[in-house]
Enzyme design. Structure first.
Site, PDB file in Angstrom:
ATOM      1  N   ARG A   1      54.106  44.386  39.629  1.00 55.40           N
ATOM      2  CA  ARG A   1      53.076  43.291  38.738  1.00 55.40           C
ATOM      3  C   ARG A   1      52.833  42.099  38.977  1.00 55.40           C
ATOM      4  O   ARG A   1      51.896  41.314  39.144  1.00 55.40           O
ATOM      5  CB  ARG A   1      53.368  43.596  37.352  1.00 55.40           C
ATOM      6  CG  ARG A   1      53.121  44.985  36.488  1.00 55.40           C
ATOM      7  CD  ARG A   1      53.677  44.739  35.007  1.00 55.40           C
ATOM      8  NE  ARG A   1      53.137  43.761  34.265  1.00 55.40           N
ATOM      9  CZ  ARG A   1      52.192  43.569  33.694  1.00 55.40           C
ATOM     10  NH1 ARG A   1      51.175  44.830  33.547  1.00 55.40           N
ATOM     11  NH2 ARG A   1      51.403  42.773  33.244  1.00 55.40           N
TER      12      ARG A   1
ATOM     13  N   HIS B   1      50.284  38.723  39.617  1.00 57.93           N
ATOM     14  CA  HIS B   1      50.145  37.341  39.292  1.00 57.93           C
ATOM     15  C   HIS B   1      50.132  36.362  40.569  1.00 57.93           C
ATOM     16  O   HIS B   1      49.508  35.584  40.403  1.00 57.93           O
ATOM     17  CB  HIS B   1      51.607  37.197  38.847  1.00 57.93           C
ATOM     18  CG  HIS B   1      51.717  37.828  37.438  1.00 57.93           C
ATOM     19  ND1 HIS B   1      50.727  37.900  36.496  1.00 57.93           N
ATOM     20  CD2 HIS B   1      52.670  38.582  36.794  1.00 57.93           C
ATOM     21  CE1 HIS B   1      51.107  38.573  35.403  1.00 57.93           C
ATOM     22  NE2 HIS B   1      52.429  39.101  35.848  1.00 57.93           N
TER      23      HIS B   1
ATOM     24  N   ASP C   1      42.812  37.469  32.644  1.00 58.86           N
ATOM     25  CA  ASP C   1      43.355  38.687  32.168  1.00 58.86           C
ATOM     26  C   ASP C   1      43.315  39.666  33.441  1.00 58.86           C
ATOM     27  O   ASP C   1      42.332  39.874  33.976  1.00 58.86           O
ATOM     28  CB  ASP C   1      43.039  39.241  31.101  1.00 58.86           C
ATOM     29  CG  ASP C   1      43.951  40.300  30.374  1.00 58.86           C
ATOM     30  OD1 ASP C   1      45.185  40.376  30.991  1.00 58.86           O
ATOM     31  OD2 ASP C   1      43.806  41.017  29.379  1.00 58.86           O
TER      32      ASP C   1
ATOM     33  N   SER D   1      50.729  32.844  27.330  1.00 62.00           N
ATOM     34  CA  SER D   1      50.816  32.713  25.841  1.00 62.00           C
ATOM     35  C   SER D   1      52.141  32.825  25.522  1.00 62.00           C
ATOM     36  O   SER D   1      52.847  33.134  25.836  1.00 62.00           O
ATOM     37  CB  SER D   1      49.723  33.812  25.555  1.00 62.00           C
ATOM     38  OG  SER D   1      50.805  34.975  25.218  1.00 62.00           O
TER      39      SER D   1
ATOM     40  N   ASN E   1      53.828  35.922  25.413  1.00 60.53           N
ATOM     41  CA  ASN E   1      53.997  36.492  26.848  1.00 60.53           C
ATOM     42  C   ASN E   1      55.493  36.310  27.118  1.00 60.53           C
ATOM     43  O   ASN E   1      55.931  37.351  28.011  1.00 60.53           O
ATOM     44  CB  ASN E   1      53.285  35.876  28.049  1.00 60.53           C
ATOM     45  CG  ASN E   1      51.661  36.239  28.083  1.00 60.53           C
ATOM     46  OD1 ASN E   1      50.953  35.273  28.432  1.00 60.53           O
ATOM     47  ND2 ASN E   1      51.309  37.332  27.739  1.00 60.53           N
ATOM     48  N   TRP E   2      56.072  35.934  26.139  1.00 58.12           N
ATOM     49  CA  TRP E   2      57.657  36.018  26.379  1.00 58.12           C
ATOM     50  C   TRP E   2      58.232  37.308  26.127  1.00 58.12           C
ATOM     51  O   TRP E   2      59.423  37.737  26.475  1.00 58.12           O
ATOM     52  CB  TRP E   2      58.305  35.230  25.242  1.00 58.12           C
ATOM     53  CG  TRP E   2      58.074  33.539  25.666  1.00 58.12           C
ATOM     54  CD1 TRP E   2      57.315  32.694  24.873  1.00 58.12           C
ATOM     55  CD2 TRP E   2      58.590  32.865  26.549  1.00 58.12           C
ATOM     56  NE1 TRP E   2      57.070  31.674  25.352  1.00 58.12           N
ATOM     57  CE2 TRP E   2      57.980  31.443  26.492  1.00 58.12           C
ATOM     58  CE3 TRP E   2      59.682  32.858  27.828  1.00 58.12           C
ATOM     59  CZ2 TRP E   2      58.226  30.288  27.352  1.00 58.12           C
ATOM     60  CZ3 TRP E   2      59.722  31.717  28.621  1.00 58.12           C
ATOM     61  CH2 TRP E   2      59.300  30.551  28.643  1.00 58.12           C
TER      62      TRP E   2
ATOM     63  N   SER F   1      43.168  36.932  21.864  1.00 55.98           N
ATOM     64  CA  SER F   1      44.798  37.052  22.189  1.00 55.98           C
ATOM     65  C   SER F   1      45.166  35.499  21.974  1.00 55.98           C
ATOM     66  O   SER F   1      45.913  34.977  22.961  1.00 55.98           O
ATOM     67  CB  SER F   1      45.136  37.377  23.932  1.00 55.98           C
ATOM     68  OG  SER F   1      44.693  38.610  23.815  1.00 55.98           O
TER      69      SER F   1
ATOM     70  N   TRP G   1      45.375  45.143  38.451  1.00 55.90           N
ATOM     71  CA  TRP G   1      45.108  44.865  39.708  1.00 55.90           C
ATOM     72  C   TRP G   1      46.280  45.343  40.743  1.00 55.90           C
ATOM     73  O   TRP G   1      45.873  45.936  41.689  1.00 55.90           O
ATOM     74  CB  TRP G   1      44.656  43.385  40.099  1.00 55.90           C
ATOM     75  CG  TRP G   1      44.318  42.728  41.304  1.00 55.90           C
ATOM     76  CD1 TRP G   1      42.965  42.838  41.778  1.00 55.90           C
ATOM     77  CD2 TRP G   1      45.208  42.666  42.501  1.00 55.90           C
ATOM     78  NE1 TRP G   1      42.715  42.500  43.094  1.00 55.90           N
ATOM     79  CE2 TRP G   1      44.157  42.378  43.533  1.00 55.90           C
ATOM     80  CE3 TRP G   1      46.524  42.797  42.703  1.00 55.90           C
ATOM     81  CZ2 TRP G   1      44.789  42.007  45.137  1.00 55.90           C
ATOM     82  CZ3 TRP G   1      46.964  42.287  44.050  1.00 55.90           C
ATOM     83  CH2 TRP G   1      45.942  42.190  45.191  1.00 55.90           C
TER      84      TRP G   1
END
Ligand code: IPE
Ligand code: IPE
Ligand code: MG
Length: 249
Positions: free
Chosen positions: A38, A42, A25, A70, A73-74, A204, A30
């Site tokens: 973002r 990744h 995570d 996960s 995460n959709w 999570s 970051w």
């Protein structure tokens, strides 16, 4: 987590966790810290999978399970989701030869049917290309959810009972183990150590059944910054724990 000079940490080979699971995570934060989109986080997170895989294999860890996406995460923006879905393609294209060289076997758990075709075929190829490797297992959780996994197991066992293949009252823990997505890991299905990066202290929807007695380590380090020394440090923390499994010593 320990913050001493990590490279000095001596690890007892007898106390290395066999199965380490990581909730990777903090990619978004970051990137945000660097005023980047973002997806840049990744990308950096994906590069770090390579570093940590190599480090884990060198430490003698037998299974490294990485939570990559996960079932929740959709809910993210479409562009972010499609970028994340392209990462397995890039990752495996670039690193499978190196994984083979390190004798690392790729496994993937989760509902792969919902993934784009290109992602699915990259995954299938990586699994096939490393099937002969008998060193560390690099197990990705992709479109994985602990509740989704448990619901499927319940459905399977209920169906078998309905079909007269088993008696509901005879269902044992080991039957549930066998119906979960970690079943191919056999005796190594349950993580010894679960690490979550980025400072969040929650599960999570990760490996809900399997972490019953896992040792938990939470670190503030964001995933792209999580280093081989941080992994050693988490393993040292693990080695100092007294695992009682409910018993008295
Ligand atoms: C983890 O990083 C990667 C995935 C969940 C795919 P995040 O994207 O959740 O990063 P933060 O939590 O927003 O910083
Ligand atoms: C968990 O991280 C999922 C992965 C790392 C793949 P999230 O960022 O999705 O979790 P929440 O939303 O903070 O609980
Ligand atoms: Mg997050």
């Amino acid at each position: 987590m320990r913050s001493d000079n990590n490279t000095q940490i001596k690890l007892d080979p007898q106390r290395i966790p066999q199965h380490v699971a990581i909730i990777m995570d903090g990619n978004g934060r970051w990137a945000k810290k660097r005023l980047l989109p973002r997806i840049a986080g990744h990308k950096q997170g994906m590069d770090n999978v390579r570093t940590i895989t190599r480090a884990a294999s060198a430490l003698g860890i037998k299974v490294l399970t990485l939570y990559a996406f996960s079932t929740e995460n959709w809910k993210r923006p479409k562009d972010e989701v499609s970028y994340i879905m392209s990462l397995p393609v890039t990752f495996f294209n670039n690193f499978v030869p190196e994984l083979i060289e390190q004798n690392v076997r790729v496994m993937i758990m989760g509902d792969l049917t919902a993934l784009p075709e290109s992602t699915r075929s990259a995954c299938a190829r990586a699994i096939a290309d490393t099937a002969h490797c008998d060193g560390m297992i690099l197990n990705f959780a992709l479109n994985y959810g602990g509740r989704d996994e448990l619901r499927r197991a319940v459905q399977q066992l209920a169906q078998e009972a309905e079909d007269g293949k088993r008696q509901a009252r005879d269902i044992k823990d080991t039957d549930i183990d066998a119906a979960l997505m970690t079943a191919p890991l056999g005796k190594l299905a349950d993580p010894d150590l679960l690490i979550r990066t980025s400072g969040e202290e929650r599960i999570s929807n990760f490996l809900l059944w399997q972490i019953a007695y896992s040792e938990l380590v939470f670190t503030d380090r964001l995933w792209p910054d999580f280093s081989a020394d941080d992994l050693r440090s988490a393993c040292a923390d693990y080695a100092s724990r007294d695992r009682r499994f409910g018993a008295v010593k």
